[in-house]
Motif scaffolding. Structure first.
Motif, PDB file in Angstrom:
ATOM      1  N   UNK A  12     -14.265  51.326 -21.537  1.00  0.00           N
ATOM      2  CA  UNK A  12     -14.638  51.078 -20.148  1.00  0.00           C
ATOM      3  C   UNK A  12     -15.187  52.361 -19.530  1.00  0.00           C
ATOM      4  N   UNK A  13     -16.287  52.229 -18.792  1.00  0.00           N
ATOM      5  CA  UNK A  13     -16.887  53.367 -18.094  1.00  0.00           C
ATOM      6  C   UNK A  13     -17.060  52.982 -16.630  1.00  0.00           C
ATOM      7  N   UNK A  14     -16.487  53.743 -15.706  1.00  0.00           N
ATOM      8  CA  UNK A  14     -16.668  53.425 -14.283  1.00  0.00           C
ATOM      9  C   UNK A  14     -18.152  53.355 -13.921  1.00  0.00           C
ATOM     10  N   UNK A  15     -18.534  52.336 -13.185  1.00  0.00           N
ATOM     11  CA  UNK A  15     -19.938  52.143 -12.831  1.00  0.00           C
ATOM     12  C   UNK A  15     -20.040  51.282 -11.585  1.00  0.00           C
ATOM     13  N   UNK A  63     -36.205  51.419   3.428  1.00  0.00           N
ATOM     14  CA  UNK A  63     -35.702  50.512   2.418  1.00  0.00           C
ATOM     15  C   UNK A  63     -34.299  50.074   2.844  1.00  0.00           C
ATOM     16  N   UNK A  64     -33.630  49.315   2.030  1.00  0.00           N
ATOM     17  CA  UNK A  64     -32.228  48.974   2.249  1.00  0.00           C
ATOM     18  C   UNK A  64     -31.528  49.008   0.901  1.00  0.00           C
ATOM     19  N   UNK A  65     -30.202  49.052   0.929  1.00  0.00           N
ATOM     20  CA  UNK A  65     -29.432  49.134  -0.307  1.00  0.00           C
ATOM     21  C   UNK A  65     -28.092  48.452  -0.115  1.00  0.00           C
ATOM     22  N   UNK A  66     -27.509  48.002  -1.235  1.00  0.00           N
ATOM     23  CA  UNK A  66     -26.232  47.302  -1.143  1.00  0.00           C
ATOM     24  C   UNK A  66     -25.508  47.360  -2.474  1.00  0.00           C
ATOM     25  N   UNK A  67     -24.205  47.574  -2.425  1.00  0.00           N
ATOM     26  CA  UNK A  67     -23.378  47.460  -3.629  1.00  0.00           C
ATOM     27  C   UNK A  67     -23.240  45.982  -3.979  1.00  0.00           C
ATOM     28  N   UNK A  68     -23.543  45.641  -5.230  1.00  0.00           N
ATOM     29  CA  UNK A  68     -23.404  44.265  -5.702  1.00  0.00           C
ATOM     30  C   UNK A  68     -22.093  44.065  -6.451  1.00  0.00           C
ATOM     31  N   UNK A  69     -21.672  45.095  -7.196  1.00  0.00           N
ATOM     32  CA  UNK A  69     -20.430  45.018  -7.951  1.00  0.00           C
ATOM     33  C   UNK A  69     -20.002  46.428  -8.305  1.00  0.00           C
ATOM     34  N   UNK A  70     -18.711  46.660  -8.332  1.00  0.00           N
ATOM     35  CA  UNK A  70     -18.220  47.965  -8.740  1.00  0.00           C
ATOM     36  C   UNK A  70     -16.970  47.814  -9.588  1.00  0.00           C
ATOM     37  N   UNK A  71     -16.773  48.767 -10.456  1.00  0.00           N
ATOM     38  CA  UNK A  71     -15.646  48.705 -11.378  1.00  0.00           C
ATOM     39  C   UNK A  71     -15.970  49.463 -12.647  1.00  0.00           C
ATOM     40  N   UNK A 120     -25.326  52.358 -11.636  1.00  0.00           N
ATOM     41  CA  UNK A 120     -25.137  53.724 -11.152  1.00  0.00           C
ATOM     42  C   UNK A 120     -23.875  54.324 -11.769  1.00  0.00           C
ATOM     43  N   UNK A 121     -23.994  55.587 -12.187  1.00  0.00           N
ATOM     44  CA  UNK A 121     -22.862  56.305 -12.762  1.00  0.00           C
ATOM     45  C   UNK A 121     -22.676  57.639 -12.048  1.00  0.00           C
TER      46      UNK A 121
END
Length: 392
Positions: free
Chosen positions: A8-11, A375-383, A23-24
């Motif tokens: 597992x790698x945090x991303x 522009x705009x940005x948003x987190x879609x998933x994290x873990x 993103x890392x």
């Protein structure tokens, strides 16, 4: 037979502009992948699901388009007066390589918020509410980018009413400033000309503006290559002959710009240069069915990324458009009506985009202080992402 287990790698999976990527934080990568090299490339290829001969990236995080086959590595900055270093990797879909030759302007919009949320920006630089100014060192092209990220109650504000054509839902606006966006390795116009005659075997001699700003880009007149400038993806991406023509143009333009030493090298440099074609303003219907009137825009622009017509516009190519439009005599400027201008609104397949640039002529050389877009940005998933432990 024993197989190595997955690790597992945090991303974080994020949308930035009209792109998505994984993103890392540099320090979260396995130690061997914290430095450039084959191990890092192999890891990112496996994360995204490449190379995939089926072209679907089913066994990875990629979305089987150039806009969704992307990776970002962020770290505390090694540069003075910067907050973070940002490294972008464009992952090939069907070939085993990661292209590090350029930036992704769309994902740039997400770097600031990722950096803040990951604790990479000093707390004293983040207001309780207001705008946080994140100073980004873009490591691929060695340029400074300023992201202005909205903050509410000490946290990144992602929701809002800013609408970006090519993105379905509104979000918070992030203003991005590309400082001195011309390529630091040479002249903004590598041939020394605003317009060149580009000889392309099998295609002909084409008028071309070749510029290093945001990302190396070759601008052509739509009518010279058989288009009108209102084309959507279906008109080009299903046409093998057209795609072959564009790749031939791209390869010979790269050679003329000094980006490669021989024509065969173009195949290993898919991310740059970009090819775009321009035309004077006219009305059309966007890919979403939205009617774009001729009076809504200054010119039409269509651009290819990783061998296919982009569904909207790459952020870095938008910087190139803004820069070229600000310089009288380029094909982009002429398509927009010519003359001096510090901003244009152009039509792309998904709708319109307004971009600006500050250009000046000094001792016969054009320079651009900065190019600006929203522009705009948003987190879609994290873990965490998972990959086989022996894939790198």
């Amino acid at each position: 037979m024993t197989h190595v287990a997955q690790i597992k790698i945090p991303a974080t999976y994020m949308r930035g502009g009209t792109s998505k990527g994984v993103f890392f934080n540099l320090e979260d990568l396995p130690e061997v992948a914290q430095v450039a090299g084959n191990a890092r490339d192999a890891l990112l290829l496996r994360v995204i699901g490449s190379p995939d001969p089926y072209g679907k990236q089913t066994d990875g995080m990629g979305g089987a388009t150039s806009s969704t086959s992307k990776t970002v590595i962020v770290s505390k900055s090694s540069q003075p007066d910067h907050d973070v270093d940002y490294l972008f990797g464009q992952v090939s879909i069907d070939k085993p390589f990661v292209d590090w030759s350029g930036n992704c302007g769309n994902l740039t919009a997400a770097v600031g918020s990722f950096a803040i949320s990951s604790g990479l920006v000093d707390a004293d630089r983040i207001p309780e509410s207001g705008i946080a100014t994140v100073r980004i060192w873009q490591a691929n092209i060695r340029k400074t980018i300023i992201a202005r990220v909205p903050i509410t109650n000490g946290q990144v504000q992602e929701t809002g009413d800013f609408e970006l054509d090519g993105v379905t839902f509104p979000a918070a606006e992030v203003q991005v400033e590309f400082m001195n966006p011309a390529d630091g390795e040479g002249s903004m116009f590598p041939t020394g000309n605003l317009v060149d005659d580009l000889e392309v075997p099998g295609v002909g001699t084409l008028k071309a503006t070749m510029i290093n700003a945001g990302i190396p880009t070759i601008f052509l007149n739509a009518d010279e290559i058989g288009y009108v400038g209102t084309e959507l993806q279906g008109a080009i991406n299903g046409d093998a002959k057209a795609l072959s023509m564009f790749e031939t143009i791209r390869a010979h333009g790269a050679l003329r710009m000094g980006l490669i030493q021989n024509i065969d090298e173009a195949a290993q440099r898919q991310h740059t240069p970009k090819v775009a074609f321009v035309a004077k303003s006219t009305g059309y219907v966007s890919s979403s069915g939205k009617q774009i009137a001729a009076d809504d825009i200054d010119l039409l622009v269509r651009a290819l990324s990783m061998g296919l017509l982009h569904h909207a516009m790459m952020g870095t190519a938008a910087v190139a458009i803004a820069t070229a439009a600000a310089i009288p005599g380029t094909l982009v400027n002429l398509a927009a009506g010519g003359g001096e201008r510090n901003a244009v609104r152009f039509g792309h397949p998904s709708g319109t985009l307004r971009v600006g640039a500050e250009a000046s002529l000094n001792d016969g050389e054009w320079s651009v202080n900065k190019a600006i877009m929203s522009r705009s940005a948003r987190v879609l998933m994290e873990g965490s992402v998972r990959v086989p432990g022996d894939c790198f």
